[in-house]
Design an enzyme around this catalytic site. Sequence first.
Site, PDB file in Angstrom:
ATOM      1  N   SER A  90       0.811  -1.220   0.000  1.00 26.48           N
ATOM      2  CA  SER A  90       0.000   0.000   0.000  1.00 26.48           C
ATOM      3  C   SER A  90       0.841   1.265   0.000  1.00 26.48           C
ATOM      4  O   SER A  90       0.293   2.363   0.025  1.00 26.48           O
ATOM      5  CB  SER A  90      -0.933   0.006   1.217  1.00 26.48           C
ATOM      6  OG  SER A  90      -0.168   0.102   2.405  1.00 26.48           O
ATOM      7  N   THR A 192      -2.850   3.678   4.522  1.00 26.07           N
ATOM      8  CA  THR A 192      -1.876   4.761   4.428  1.00 26.07           C
ATOM      9  C   THR A 192      -0.879   4.658   5.571  1.00 26.07           C
ATOM     10  O   THR A 192      -1.243   4.236   6.665  1.00 26.07           O
ATOM     11  CB  THR A 192      -2.610   6.115   4.543  1.00 26.07           C
ATOM     12  OG1 THR A 192      -3.593   6.195   3.517  1.00 26.07           O
ATOM     13  CG2 THR A 192      -1.645   7.273   4.419  1.00 26.07           C
ATOM     14  N   THR A 210       1.352   6.988   0.488  1.00 27.80           N
ATOM     15  CA  THR A 210       0.484   5.871   0.109  1.00 27.80           C
ATOM     16  C   THR A 210       0.541   5.613  -1.389  1.00 27.80           C
ATOM     17  O   THR A 210       0.881   6.506  -2.169  1.00 27.80           O
ATOM     18  CB  THR A 210      -0.976   6.161   0.506  1.00 27.80           C
ATOM     19  OG1 THR A 210      -1.794   5.023   0.252  1.00 27.80           O
ATOM     20  CG2 THR A 210      -1.530   7.345  -0.274  1.00 27.80           C
ATOM     21  N   ARG A 220      -7.029   8.861  -9.830  1.00 26.58           N
ATOM     22  CA  ARG A 220      -7.727   9.072  -8.559  1.00 26.58           C
ATOM     23  C   ARG A 220      -6.745   9.530  -7.491  1.00 26.58           C
ATOM     24  O   ARG A 220      -5.638   9.038  -7.378  1.00 26.58           O
ATOM     25  CB  ARG A 220      -8.408   7.781  -8.118  1.00 26.58           C
ATOM     26  CG  ARG A 220      -9.135   7.870  -6.759  1.00 26.58           C
ATOM     27  CD  ARG A 220      -8.278   7.377  -5.606  1.00 26.58           C
ATOM     28  NE  ARG A 220      -9.027   7.335  -4.333  1.00 26.58           N
ATOM     29  CZ  ARG A 220      -8.483   7.047  -3.154  1.00 26.58           C
ATOM     30  NH1 ARG A 220      -7.187   6.788  -3.071  1.00 26.58           N
ATOM     31  NH2 ARG A 220      -9.218   7.019  -2.064  1.00 26.58           N
ATOM     32  N   THR A 243      -6.167   7.740   7.922  1.00 25.95           N
ATOM     33  CA  THR A 243      -6.058   6.582   7.048  1.00 25.95           C
ATOM     34  C   THR A 243      -7.458   6.077   6.764  1.00 25.95           C
ATOM     35  O   THR A 243      -8.408   6.414   7.462  1.00 25.95           O
ATOM     36  CB  THR A 243      -5.194   5.472   7.685  1.00 25.95           C
ATOM     37  OG1 THR A 243      -4.964   4.429   6.725  1.00 25.95           O
ATOM     38  CG2 THR A 243      -5.878   4.864   8.887  1.00 25.95           C
ATOM     39  N   GLY A 244      -7.597   5.266   5.729  1.00 24.52           N
ATOM     40  CA  GLY A 244      -8.913   4.734   5.375  1.00 24.52           C
ATOM     41  C   GLY A 244      -9.399   5.261   4.044  1.00 24.52           C
ATOM     42  O   GLY A 244      -8.606   5.629   3.173  1.00 24.52           O
TER      43      GLY A 244
END
Length: 334
Positions: A90, A192, A210, A220, A243-244
Amino acid sequence: MKRRKFIKNASLTGIGLSVSASVLACDKNTSKTKHLTTVSTTPSLPLVIATWNVPNATAKAWHILENGGSALDAVEQGCMVEEADVNNTSVGKGGLPDRDGHVTLDACIMDKHGNCGSVVCLENITHAVSVARNVMEKTPHVMLAGKGAEQFAYEQGFKKENLLTEASKKAWEDWKIKSEYKPIINIENHDTIGMLAIDKNGDISGACTTSGLAYKMHGRVGDSPIIGSGLYVDNEVGACVATGLGEEVVKTVGSFLVVELMRQGKSPQEACEEAISRIVNKPNSNYKNFQVGYIAVNKQGETGSYAIHQWFSMTKYQNNNNDNIQATFYLKDK
């Protein structure tokens, strides 16, 4: 719990990734785990906190701080540890690609003076966080994107690298069999690395890096490189990193919100909880199907962490202890 399993109970069936042992290889690190202890009761400096179970990254940052280095150097070099780890799919080299097979990186960094730098959709450069620092220190701009960011990186001496490893390429090829694309967090398709530090002088800096949502639409951009959303630092108050699912963090300018709540007198823990409540209480929120987590630190060295779903964690290096702390979470009944 192992890092990056945090949305296990909230996942949809859309992406259905196959998780190999290499994806979770960063869990081979040995760090002590504590549960629900998210607020420091006896703060001392220096300290460093980061999203997820990343003891090697926090150890690198702590070493810099202990030797009198700046918080800015600490967060940059700490994040670089994860960017260079090809088993971390990631972040940096080895990151999972977009739906067209391109590994695109986003990163930002912010110092004690409020200076900041950011790169978005950066290709072929492993250390996006370092390019972001160069944007901050060597240009009049805050953000560079795409080919412009890549060209700038080469001008600063960064070397071109193929970021798509064989493991990530295989995962992408397996995904293409069905090509089920949904812009929503699912098991093992995004998180992240965010890091915050306070040095011996009491100065705060932060960084975030990230490779973004796996198999995203090309171009994106999530919250991670956006100052105020993925990261915010105010040296008089504190700092926060997120994060998320980035789209949801952007909609609430989450990290800035947490810092402003601390400015109003809330503790880091209370501020993180309030910021999550802003997301879940929005009209027609689909929060049961995505994750957002925050970590924060205030000027006094108190820390907090909170998420929508279980399994989000924070690594904290303080008082010579490098601990992984399970965050409290909103959906306790899930």
